[in-house]
Scaffold this active site. Structure first.
Site, PDB file in Angstrom:
ATOM      1  N   GLU A  16     -31.750  23.483 -62.704  1.00  0.00           N
ATOM      2  CA  GLU A  16     -31.621  24.808 -63.314  1.00  0.00           C
ATOM      3  C   GLU A  16     -31.627  24.724 -64.839  1.00  0.00           C
ATOM      4  OE1 GLU A  16     -28.548  27.307 -61.805  1.00  0.00           O
ATOM      5  OE2 GLU A  16     -29.314  27.277 -59.763  1.00  0.00           O
ATOM      6  N   GLY A  17     -32.487  23.878 -65.375  1.00  0.00           N
ATOM      7  CA  GLY A  17     -32.556  23.652 -66.811  1.00  0.00           C
ATOM      8  C   GLY A  17     -31.755  22.423 -67.162  1.00  0.00           C
TER       9      GLY A  17
END
Length: 816
Positions: free
Chosen positions: A498-499
């Site tokens: 998620e990043g």
């Protein structure tokens, strides 16, 4: 002396005007009045200085003067140095809402904005689900079993998750889902975080994926078909976004969908020919329906004149011809269901686009809008749950583990990491709960979601590292008895998904916040894009007033003058005032960095990262303050509260100090240091006495320990998984009684009243019983207590050849 007094009074009056951002006219009046007083009673140089200041302020601050000569020049310069915002960046900036993060950027946070939406807790139904279904689920799986023996959750657990609609927490009730609040979703994931594979398996379908995308953007037909099936587990979803060449930079997707005609169900229809290769897709190996992000092109103009429609999201059944799915990756630590998806010339109808063909090219907007919520729930909640579990296990182990004839929890070298674990747990729980409450009140906290994703997963890693350290040999030896090692080794997964955390810290938190959350920058950029000089003049000089106001607030509050008025009790007041002070310093430094670096700030990632660290620590400190303000503190909670706020403000000041050491424009950096840190650094790490008290509270049977471990699985379940935290809780309840007997037997041994060869604790207790030092009740109690302690300290061992997957490679180390 008169001149000096007038000078000091003039400066004080000007600082008061600046602090209140009262505008140019009051400042001019102050300078004129004190200039006249100086002309009458004091030195001429002060009169000249004040009159020149009044003239300059009038020329710059009064619109009728500046618009004729200064504004055009400032606007022309701004257009040259202002960063260019790409289309994809603009979509990300437009996603989400601005709340408390925007208040921090102003330098004068309005605490009413934070406290207005009080956390009302979970509904009875949600709390019952957390206390019953969640406990049942986590007790049905053993970490060693799911990670090593089967590399999967048990079949009966999968059925239970589907039956109880764990995979449909975000789906509305009218489609058969649970429609839980964000707080309830967080509570569920914290409880399930005792087993990482279980938490991930439940968290992902309720985060970024087909379910959320369909709820927000799907057509009625798509919703009616898929949402009931997703809610009860008939369909298991995954979402393919990242690939070998598109990880954290999701906008660089090389996967394509070409508009063309093809055959579907025996008919020729307009659709897409897809070619894609995805990696690291959670639940892909078992998914029955695949959400897919790709770049959509229409070279033949079948849909219109636009050739490059942009990123698009579609929903594809698993059995679609040409799609390869089912293989697995091997995630470090816990091999949860994660794998690749490939497709070669996969044809799908346009109806498969989520939201229908009208949503073609809207995929990037859809994704960032969903991430602005999902990213602050799933991984941060898992991190908070893992930290709570670390409190339960590390606190319990260090109390019952004895070295040098004393519990290791009494050793200061152990107390330091114990206190850190407790504080990280408290911060994580406060931040997750209060941010989820914002979501439930209609916010889409894009910047806070990046803060929580980065900061809390890093805290999870740090807390588990500290827990490993205090356990020593107990948790470096893998096996069914090791309740910590698998989760510890798997914590790196949360850092990357998620990043990636490096990117989130260095680019996203401040990079997005500087434009999205700043009260004026976005408006200035809009004026630039619209070539609206009048709008620029209005916004730019209000911005200038903010800069002067933050400079005055940062300077005076650093001197201890004019502290912010805050609505907190005596325990919390100084910390809230510290947040207000550093908010002003942060706002000033943010403006200075943007002004001196301009568009180059994007490439100065370390500068951006340190500004992001200041923003993040101030945000988390605010969440801890709100949590304290709203909840009913238990005995000893003030200690973890004070430790946490001291730590967060220390980290904020440390980031400020490092920023000023490294800001490229050195004269500006020196001026900022004189304003923001005129007396040097003030916030130091928590003191040793506080560390000792907090460590003891989390390693004994106290209300504070009970509150910290409440979100995680802390009770016995009715499944095969034995809960180590529940066992430690039982031992801690008996600890005071056991410690008295330890001391009694230890004194007897020191006096020579026990046989010298009685070295094991069990042998000493039996010898003490024979010598009538212990009575029948005491020896019965200690036999059971010491048996349970030894069982918790014991590690696993295996047959010699059990660890080799390929037995043919084994070397015979004992030849005949």
């Amino acid at each position: 002396m008169t001149t000096l007094i007038l000078f000091v009074l003039a400066i004080a009056a000007l600082l008061t005007v600046m602090r209140r951002e009262a505008g140019a006219k009051p400042a001019i009046i102050v300078m004129v009045v004190f200039g006249l007083l100086s002309w009458i009673f004091a030195s001429g140089w002060l009169t000249l200085l004040l009159f020149l200041g009044a003239i300059a302020t009038a020329a710059i601050g009064l619109p009728q003067f500046r618009r004729s000569w200064l504004t055009p020049r400032a606007f022309a310069l701004f257009k040259k140095v202002a960063p260019k915002v790409s289309a994809t960046e603009q979509v990300a900036l437009d996603a989400g809402t601005v709340g408390w993060d925007g208040d921090i950027f102003t330098g004068r946070p309005d605490w009413h904005n934070l406290l207005i939406n009080r956390n009302t807790g979970l509904t009875e139904e949600e709390q019952a689900f957390v206390d019953n279904q969640c406990v049942k689920a986590v007790s049905m799986c053993n970490s060693w079993d799911v990670a090593v023996e089967r590399a999967d959750l048990p079949a009966e657990l999968w059925e239970f998750l589907k039956k109880e609609k764990f995979l449909g927490m975000i789906i509305p009730r009218k489609y058969g889902g649970l429609e839980f609040s964000a707080k309830a979703q967080s509570a569920v994931l914290q409880r399930l975080a005792a087993n990482e594979m279980l938490m991930v398996s439940v968290g992902v379908p309720n985060s970024l994926g087909p379910g959320e995308l369909l709820v927000k953007y799907g057509t009625d037909q798509q919703k009616d078909h898929y949402l009931p099936r997703l809610a009860d587990g008939r369909e298991v979803p995954c979402f393919g976004l990242t690939g070998p060449r598109a990880g954290s930079d999701a906008t660089s997707l090389p996967d394509t969908g070409i508009v063309c005609k093809g055959e579907y169900n025996g008919e020729e229809v307009l659709g897409l020919k897809l070619n894609f290769e995805k990696r690291w897709i959670t639940l892909a190996p078992i998914a029955t329906v695949v959400g897919l992000a790709f770049r959509m092109f229409d070279p033949d103009g079948l849909l219109g004149e636009e050739k490059d429609l942009g990123i698009t999201c579609a929903l594809i059944p698993r059995d679609t011809d040409g799609m390869e799915v089912g293989r697995r990756h091997w995630p470090i630590g816990t091999p949860f269901m994660n794998g690749p998806i490939k497709g070669k010339d996969v044809f799908i109808p346009l109806d498969f686009i989520i939201g229908g063909k009208e949503m073609a090219g809207q995929g990037w907007r859809m994704l960032v809008e969903c991430l602005s919520v999902g990213r602050c729930i799933t991984l941060p909640s898992g991190a908070a749950g893992a930290a709570a579990a670390a409190v339960g296990m590390a606190g319990g182990f260090t109390r019952v583990r004895r070295q040098f004839n004393t519990p290791v929890a009494e050793m200061e070298g152990v107390q330091e990491p114990l206190a850190r674990i407790a504080a990280q747990c408290y911060i994580a729980q406060s931040a997750v709960l209060q941010t989820a409450n914002m979501v439930d009140n209609g916010e889409k906290p894009a910047v806070p979601s990046a803060i929580l994703k980065y900061q809390l997963t890093e805290m999870q890693r740090a807390a588990l590292t500290d827990a490993m350290d205090v356990h020593g040999g107990k948790t470096v030896t893998l096996g069914p008895r090791n309740y910590l090692g698998i989760g510890y080794s798997g914590s790196a997964v949360s850092i990357t998904v998620e990043g990636a955390n490096i990117m989130t810290r260095s680019l996203m938190i401040f990079g997005q916040g500087a434009i999205r959350c700043h009260p004026y920058v976005l408006k200035e950029l809009a004026a630039k894009d619209n070539n609206d000089e009048k709008a620029f003049d209005d916004v730019f000089f209000r911005h200038a007033g903010l800069v002067f106001g933050n400079a005055a607030r940062a300077f005076t509050q650093a001197l201890g003058v004019g502290r912010a008025d805050v609505p907190f009790d005596s325990t919390a007041r100084r910390y809230a005032q510290g947040v207000a002070r550093f908010s002003a310093a942060f706002g000033l430094c943010a403006d200075a960095a943007m002004t001196t670096l301009g568009s180059k700030l994007k490439m100065r990632e370390l500068v951006s990262a340190r500004l992001g660290d200041m923003l993040a620590n101030l945000y988390m400190a605010s969440m801890v303050l709100k949590h304290w303000h709203e909840s009913q503190p238990v005995e000893g909670e003030s200690e973890v509260f004070e430790y946490s706020l001291t730590l967060l403000l220390h980290r904020t000041e440390h980031a400020l100090d490092e920023l000023l050491q490294n800001l490229p424009n050195r004269p500006v950096a020196m001026a900022l240091r004189a304003i923001t840190l005129p007396l040097g650094r003030h916030w130091h790490k928590p003191q040793d006495e506080l560390t000792r008290r907090l460590a003891r509270a989390m390693s004994t049977d106290t209300p504070l320990r009970a509150k910290l471990i409440r979100p995680t699985w802390h009770s016995e379940g009715d499944g095969p998984q034995e809960n180590p935290i529940a066992r430690y809780n039982t031992l801690l309840k008996d600890y005071e009684r056991a410690e008295g007997i330890y001391r009694k037997v230890g004194k007897a041994a020191a006096k020579g009243e026990l046989p010298m060869e009685a070295l094991h604790p069990e042998e000493q207790f039996e010898a003490a019983y024979k010598a009538e030092i212990l009575d029948e009740e005491e020896i019965t109690f200690m036999r059971k207590y010491e048996e349970d302690v030894l069982d918790m300290l014991t590690v696993d061992d295996f047959p010699f050849d059990a660890l080799a997957r390929d037995k043919s490679t084994l070397v015979d180390h004992n030849p005949a």
